[in-house]
Each structure stands twice: as structure tokens, then as C-alpha cells.
Scaffold this motif. Structure first.
Motif, mmCIF file in Angstrom:
data_model
loop_
_atom_site.group_PDB
_atom_site.id
_atom_site.type_symbol
_atom_site.label_atom_id
_atom_site.label_comp_id
_atom_site.label_asym_id
_atom_site.label_seq_id
_atom_site.Cartn_x
_atom_site.Cartn_y
_atom_site.Cartn_z
ATOM 1 N N SER A 202 0.828 -1.212 0.000
ATOM 2 C CA SER A 202 0.000 0.000 0.000
ATOM 3 C C SER A 202 0.854 1.251 0.000
ATOM 4 N N ALA A 203 2.026 1.196 0.631
ATOM 5 C CA ALA A 203 2.934 2.347 0.595
ATOM 6 C C ALA A 203 3.639 2.449 -0.754
ATOM 7 N N LEU A 204 3.996 1.297 -1.326
ATOM 8 C CA LEU A 204 4.734 1.285 -2.587
ATOM 9 C C LEU A 204 3.885 1.842 -3.734
ATOM 10 N N ILE A 205 2.574 1.520 -3.742
ATOM 11 C CA ILE A 205 1.701 2.012 -4.807
ATOM 12 C C ILE A 205 1.708 3.528 -4.858
ATOM 13 N N GLN A 206 1.745 4.153 -3.692
ATOM 14 C CA GLN A 206 1.726 5.617 -3.631
ATOM 15 C C GLN A 206 3.063 6.237 -4.066
ATOM 16 N N GLN A 207 4.114 5.412 -4.124
ATOM 17 C CA GLN A 207 5.430 5.918 -4.525
ATOM 18 C C GLN A 207 5.686 5.777 -6.023
ATOM 19 N N VAL A 208 4.836 5.013 -6.733
ATOM 20 C CA VAL A 208 5.104 4.742 -8.160
ATOM 21 C C VAL A 208 3.998 5.305 -9.053
ATOM 22 N N GLN A 209 3.293 6.326 -8.580
ATOM 23 C CA GLN A 209 2.197 6.885 -9.376
ATOM 24 C C GLN A 209 2.685 7.509 -10.683
ATOM 25 N N GLU A 210 3.973 7.865 -10.746
ATOM 26 C CA GLU A 210 4.493 8.441 -11.998
ATOM 27 C C GLU A 210 4.732 7.359 -13.057
ATOM 28 N N HIS A 211 4.556 6.097 -12.677
ATOM 29 C CA HIS A 211 4.671 4.983 -13.618
ATOM 30 C C HIS A 211 3.315 4.278 -13.683
ATOM 31 N N PRO A 212 2.388 4.773 -14.494
ATOM 32 C CA PRO A 212 0.998 4.278 -14.502
ATOM 33 C C PRO A 212 0.865 2.774 -14.718
ATOM 34 N N ALA A 213 1.641 2.206 -15.639
ATOM 35 C CA ALA A 213 1.516 0.772 -15.925
ATOM 36 C C ALA A 213 1.878 -0.057 -14.697
ATOM 37 N N LEU A 214 2.995 0.298 -14.042
ATOM 38 C CA LEU A 214 3.423 -0.419 -12.845
ATOM 39 C C LEU A 214 2.428 -0.222 -11.711
ATOM 40 N N MET A 441 9.507 1.079 9.605
ATOM 41 C CA MET A 441 10.023 1.794 8.437
ATOM 42 C C MET A 441 9.019 2.841 7.943
ATOM 43 N N ILE A 442 7.736 2.458 7.836
ATOM 44 C CA ILE A 442 6.713 3.375 7.321
ATOM 45 C C ILE A 442 6.560 4.580 8.253
ATOM 46 N N LEU A 443 6.460 4.325 9.551
ATOM 47 C CA LEU A 443 6.266 5.414 10.502
ATOM 48 C C LEU A 443 7.479 6.340 10.555
ATOM 49 N N THR A 444 8.664 5.772 10.430
ATOM 50 C CA THR A 444 9.881 6.593 10.425
ATOM 51 C C THR A 444 9.894 7.505 9.206
ATOM 52 N N ARG A 445 9.520 6.967 8.047
ATOM 53 C CA ARG A 445 9.458 7.792 6.828
ATOM 54 C C ARG A 445 8.446 8.917 6.954
ATOM 55 N N CYS A 446 7.412 8.685 7.746
ATOM 56 C CA CYS A 446 6.358 9.697 7.902
ATOM 57 C C CYS A 446 6.639 10.657 9.038
ATOM 58 N N GLY A 447 7.843 10.617 9.606
ATOM 59 C CA GLY A 447 8.255 11.632 10.559
ATOM 60 C C GLY A 447 8.213 11.243 12.018
ATOM 61 N N TYR A 448 7.897 9.991 12.342
ATOM 62 C CA TYR A 448 7.769 9.593 13.743
ATOM 63 C C TYR A 448 9.061 8.970 14.270
ATOM 64 N N GLU A 449 9.279 9.130 15.572
ATOM 65 C CA GLU A 449 10.363 8.431 16.264
ATOM 66 C C GLU A 449 9.782 7.120 16.774
ATOM 67 N N VAL A 450 10.410 5.997 16.424
ATOM 68 C CA VAL A 450 9.802 4.695 16.689
ATOM 69 C C VAL A 450 10.705 3.845 17.570
ATOM 70 N N VAL A 451 10.093 3.224 18.570
ATOM 71 C CA VAL A 451 10.746 2.229 19.420
ATOM 72 C C VAL A 451 9.947 0.945 19.267
ATOM 73 N N GLN A 452 10.614 -0.206 19.237
ATOM 74 C CA GLN A 452 9.900 -1.458 19.012
ATOM 75 C C GLN A 452 10.411 -2.568 19.918
ATOM 76 N N CYS A 453 9.544 -3.545 20.203
ATOM 77 C CA CYS A 453 9.928 -4.743 20.934
ATOM 78 C C CYS A 453 8.938 -5.848 20.587
ATOM 79 N N ASP A 454 9.270 -7.092 20.975
ATOM 80 C CA ASP A 454 8.449 -8.223 20.555
ATOM 81 C C ASP A 454 7.775 -8.957 21.703
ATOM 82 N N ASN A 455 7.806 -8.398 22.923
ATOM 83 C CA ASN A 455 7.145 -9.076 24.038
ATOM 84 C C ASN A 455 6.661 -8.064 25.072
ATOM 85 N N GLY A 456 5.755 -8.514 25.935
ATOM 86 C CA GLY A 456 5.122 -7.628 26.898
ATOM 87 C C GLY A 456 6.058 -7.131 27.978
#
Length: 551
Positions: A202-214, A441-456
Motif C-alpha cells: 500500500s505504501a509502494l503504490i503511492q510511490q510509483v504513481q508516476e509509472h501508470p503501468a506499474l 520503516m513506514i512510521l519513520t518515513r512519515c516523521g515519527y520516532e519509533v521504538v519497538q519490541c516483541d514481548n510484553g
């Protein structure tokens, strides 16, 4: 001569023995959980003393039957909930706590009847609660074990059944419950697989609008992902067997999506025709999709050599005197017509009877279920057939009041949700590595500072550390089904205990619309169903991050 063993060697041996013992305990614990999940009654183990008087003694363990009785996700279960959260009202809570005290004082069991509050439907179910106080060898109270079973007090009296009949009925019910839990688990796993692809694409589609066929090719793939997302949502809703209100349903879209799914991979071409001004119907969209899928697949099976079949939808008016079970007024007629072997005249009258089938490997419940679903929607299903010519099923459904033409889907309906840029700190708690990294990656590109972990456990530590420095996360994205240790609900409760103003968003593929309010009442500020798009992710984070500032 005495030989001394080096202390390092002894320590290594002790560690190995300890690890082996721990592993044996894990295996034994796993076997015990599997065994308890086969019990048809709900089994709940609660703490000996209430750590939170407001909630009552908290649940330490629950089996799959207890989770399904309470309308909870079988994976996360009831752990962390207080007994007061499980009963319908304060009177039942008092009755249950009194039963716990009597079991403790007598040193044995005590029974009571209380209404179990369903977390899905919010409708209480009268149940029998059998409480046993568990002590150690020193007579110290360890916990309470409770068996919960629906009360039979209000059930109609019937003739005594043979014990074998009861065992068969229990076996059938257990298989149904296990299949429901299995379906939910599969849907959850599929959602986890779809998640990273959906976000990235969904993010990639918005980045390739200048290439209509793709962009067009990627859009076609993305539309397929959205249909898969709808399918897993249907599986979750259907497997939970939650009574769903009938609602205005866009039959045109439902027909298109269901036919495309049911006909995939077959040698039969399904031709879809429908009125341009097709009315909305009042129906349960999940059950209606199941009916259509069943009829289409039956038609395909009746044409093993391939060919063409038709699915049509037309507006239909029932006259003032009615038509069979149909009430006067506007309806919609859905037709499924195959060109197969047909049905013998003597079999048409028995077609919708349970257990009737002409298939060697069939069970006869498909059309019976279809008829029951349509009857529940105040509709009617009819059939005509000519041997060696084909069969036609007609489904009549009441039209939604005041509904006119349904708007055809435009490209904007299937286009990705636009990305939303912003600022703030986001904590992502998710045990799916690929999804967590893509969201980062998406949130960082959109200007957010992101911290992540995989457990409670790590999530609580990270939030606590940031909170003490005065820079707590603006948004916490919390997955509900975390592997090992605390689940998402328990982790959220710990964070909210530390910071009541924490903004926690529930992210899960198992949360239906019916239970979203339950999580909002537990302190979550929003729900982001999986699999989500990049735009849905950034829009949700932006909305929560810009909420009213902390006091």
C-alpha cells in the motif's frame, strides 16, 4: 584416595540437570494444557487472594472452553481478568466470592449459580460454578479451581437419554468447538502473513504513481490482498458463531467477491449479471456469502467437464397478497443457474432436508444450512431442475427500506488509504518480526520516532524508562497475541497502571466489530484491525498522537 570434583564441573552438571528439569516441566505443562483444552466444561484457575479488590481474584489460567463460553479469543484466554469482570452484575459477584469463601472454609468444594458475562455479545449466560479450594501440604491456600458449565435449569424437560447419546453429543460439540478454534487460529496466522505485504504494498503504490503501468499492476495485486483480508474477517466472524444483526448489504459487491473466490481454479466460467439499480438487501453479509459460495460450488461440482453457469441479481416486487413466506414489498432475487446433470424430480422435495445427499462423500448439511440462513433473514430459497439440462436456485431477500441503486465501485474504493505524516514517539509491540519492521520503516518515513519490541515484559520496561524521563510514547501499538509471558491485554494493563494517560491502540486480526467496545472499556484508545494498510497505520497514529494533550 579421594578425588575432588572441580567446582566449575559440578556447577555445569547442576546447570544441565536444572535445564533438563525445566524442559521436562515445560513438556508436562504443555500436555496438561492440551488435556484441559479437551474438557467440554470451562476450567478457570484464579489467585487465592484478590490483588485488586475492585476486580476480584484474577484468572491465572483458563482452558479453551472457558474462553469460548466467555466470548474471548481462545489464544489469549481469560488470563488477567478479575472474577468480577466475568459475572453479569454485583449480585452475582457477591454470590461467587461467597462461594470461594465457603470452599476455603470447608476445605473442599462449593457450587453456586451465576450469570457469565459474554465479552462478545454482552448477553449473560446462566452457568453453574463448581469451586474447589486448592491447598498445599501445609494447608496453605494456593488457588481456586472453578469448573463453569451452562446451567440446564431453564432447559426444557426431555426424555432421559442413553449415556452413549450424551457422549456422542459431547463429542460432536467438542469437534465443533475445536474446529472453530482452529479456524480462528488459521485466520490469525493468515492475517499475520498478509500484514507485512499489505503495509509495504500500500505504501509502494503511492510511490510509483508516476509509472501508470506499474501502478496499475500493483493495484491489481493490492485488490486481491483486500479480498483476502475480507475473507479472513469472514472466517473469524463465522467461527465465533456470534449472532449478527441483519443490516443493509450491498449485494452487487458481495456477489462479485464471492463468485470470484468460489470459482477460482475451476474449469467452469461463472457469468455474473445484475440490475444497474440493484437494491440493497437486509441480510447477514457473512452468512449470505456462505450461501452463495455453497450454491456456486455445488453448480461447479455438477459440471465436471466444465462449461458456463450464471449468477444473476434482479430487483423483485412481491404483490399485496404475499408470495409463500415472502411478505409484500420490494425484494431482490438472486439466481444461481448451472448446466449440469440436474436433480431427479423425486429428490427435489427432499433437497433441503438434513442428511439427504446424492454425493458419495457428502453429508447433506450444505443446502439445509443455506435454507436455515435464508429463513433467518426473512427470505426464501427455491429450486427448479431438469435432468441433463441443469438446476436453478432462486434466493429471495427483502430489500432495505428506501434503498435505490447501489453505486458501482470506483478505483478510489480499492485504492490504498493515503499516508499521513506527523511527529511523535511510537512504541510498537508485536511478535511478528516482518510486520513490526515494516511498520517501523513506514512510521519513520512519515516523521515519527519509533521504538519497538516483541514481548510484553520489554514493552513495560521501555515504557517505564521513557515515562520516568518525562518522554513517554505518544502512541503504543499493542498486539494482543504475544508469544510467551504476558499477552497484549495484560501488558496494556501494566502500562495503564503505571500511566493512566497512556494511549494504547489494540492491533489484532481477531478483534471483530462486536468486541471492539470491550477493549475500549479496558483502557485502549483505539483499535487497528490486522492486516492494516500503511495509510491506515499512519492515519490512526496521527489521530491518536494529536489527541488532547496530557493533563
Amino acid at each position: 584416595m579421594t578425588t575432588s570434583i572441580p567446582s566449575s564441573t559440578a556447577t555445569t552438571a547442576s546447570t544441565a540437570e536444572l535445564e533438563q528439569s525445566v524442559e521436562q516441566l515445560k513438556v508436562a505443562n504443555y500436555y496438561l494444557r492440551v488435556a484441559l483444552d479437551q474438557v467440554t466444561d470451562g476450567v478457570v484457575i484464579v489467585e487465592s487472594d484478590a490483588s485488586d479488590p475492585k476486580c476480584g481474584p484474577k484468572v491465572l489460567f483458563s482452558n479453551a472452553a472457558a474462553a469460548m463460553l466467555a466470548g474471548a479469543d481462545p489464544e489469549s484466554g481469560l488470563r488477567g481478568l478479575g472474577l468480577n469482570d466475568l459475572v453479569a452484575d454485583d449480585r452475582d459477584a457477591t454470590t461467587l466470592l461467597q462461594s470461594l469463601r465457603q470452599a476455603m472454609q470447608s476445605g473442599g468444594c462449593h457450587e453456586c449459580e451465576c450469570a457469565l458475562q459474554s465479552l462478545r455479545t454482552q448477553s449473560p449466560v446462566k452457568c453453574k460454578w463448581r469451586v474447589r479450594a486448592v491447598f498445599n501440604s501445609m494447608r496453605k491456600l494456593l488457588n481456586f479451581t472453578i469448573l463453569i458449565s451452562p446451567s440446564q435449569a431453564t432447559a426444557p424437560k426431555t426424555e432421559p437419554k442413553h449415556p452413549a447419546d450424551d457422549l456422542d453429543a459431547q463429542s460432536v460439540q467438542l469437534r465443533k468447538e475445536n474446529l472453530a478454534a482452529l479456524a480462528q487460529g488459521i485466520a490469525h496466522d493468515v492475517n499475520n502473513l498478509l500484514g507485512p505485504v499489505t503495509v509495504r504494498l500500500s505504501a509502494l503504490i503511492q510511490q510509483v504513481q508516476e509509472h501508470p503501468a506499474l501502478a496499475q499492476e500493483l493495484q491489481a495485486v493490492f485488490s486481491g490482498l483486500k479480498r483476502a483480508k475480507q475473507f479472513t474477517s469472514q472466517v473469524v466472524n463465522a467461527s465465533k458463531a456470534t449472532p449478527r444483526k441483519h443490516e443493509p448489504t450491498d449485494l452487487a459487491s458481495l456477489v462479485r467477491d464471492t463468485v470470484e473466490f468460489a470459482g477460482a481454479g475451476s474449469n467452469v466460467h461463472v457469468c455474473v449479471r445484475q440490475d444497474d439499480n440493484l437494491r440493497l438487501v437486509v441480510a447477514d453479509p457473512v452468512k449470505l456469502s456462505q450461501v452463495l459460495q455453497n450454491l456456486v460450488m455445488n453448480g461447479i461440482q455438477a459440471m465436471p467437464c466444465g462449461g458456463y453457469m450464471d449468477v444473476e441479481a434482479h430487483n423483485h416486487m412481491v404483490g399485496g397478497t404475499g408470495d409463500g413466506h415472502l411478505k409484500p414489498g420490494p425484494h431482490v432475487r438472486l439466481v444461481v443457474r448451472d448446466r449440469g446433470c440436474g436433480i431427479a424430480k423425486e429428490n427435489l422435495g427432499r433437497l433441503f432436508r438434513e442428511s439427504f445427499t446424492t454425493k458419495a462423500d457428502g453429508n447433506g448439511i450444505g443446502l439445509t444450512t443455506c435454507k436455515r440462513f435464508i429463513d433467518e433473514m426473512d427470505g426464501e430459497i427455491r429450486v427448479t431442475s431438469t435432468p441433463n439440462v441443469g438446476t436453478e436456485f432462486s434466493v429471495y431477500l427483502p430489500a432495505a427500506e428506501g434503498s435505490g441503486a447501489t453505486r458501482p465501485l470506483s478505483p478510489a474504493d480499492t485504492a490504498p488509504v493515503p499516508l499521513k505524516h506527523g511527529k511523535g514517539k511510537v512504541l510498537i509491540v508485536d511478535d511478528e518480526d516482518d510486520l513490526r519492521k515494516v511498520a517501523h520503516m513506514i512510521l519513520t518515513r512519515c516523521g515519527y520516532e519509533v521504538v519497538q519490541c516483541d514481548n510484553g515484559q520489554d514493552a513495560v520496561k521501555i515504557y517505564q524508562s521513557l515515562f520516568r524521563t518525562g518522554t513517554p510514547p505518544d502512541v503504543v501499538l499493542m498486539d494482543l497475541t504475544l508469544r510467551g509471558g504476558m499477552n497484549g491485554t495484560e501488558t496494556a494493563a501494566e502500562i495503564l497502571h503505571l500511566d493512566p494517560d497512556a494511549r494504547i491502540v489494540c492491533t489484532s486480526g481477531s478483534v471483530t466489530q462486536e468486541v471492539q467496545m470491550v477493549f475500549l472499556e479496558r483502557g485502549f484508545v483505539g483499535v487497528l484491525p490486522k492486516p492494516y494498510e500503511a495509510g491506515e497505520l499512519t492515519q490512526t497514529v496521527h489521530r491518536i498522537a494529536t489527541m488532547m494533550k496530557r493533563n
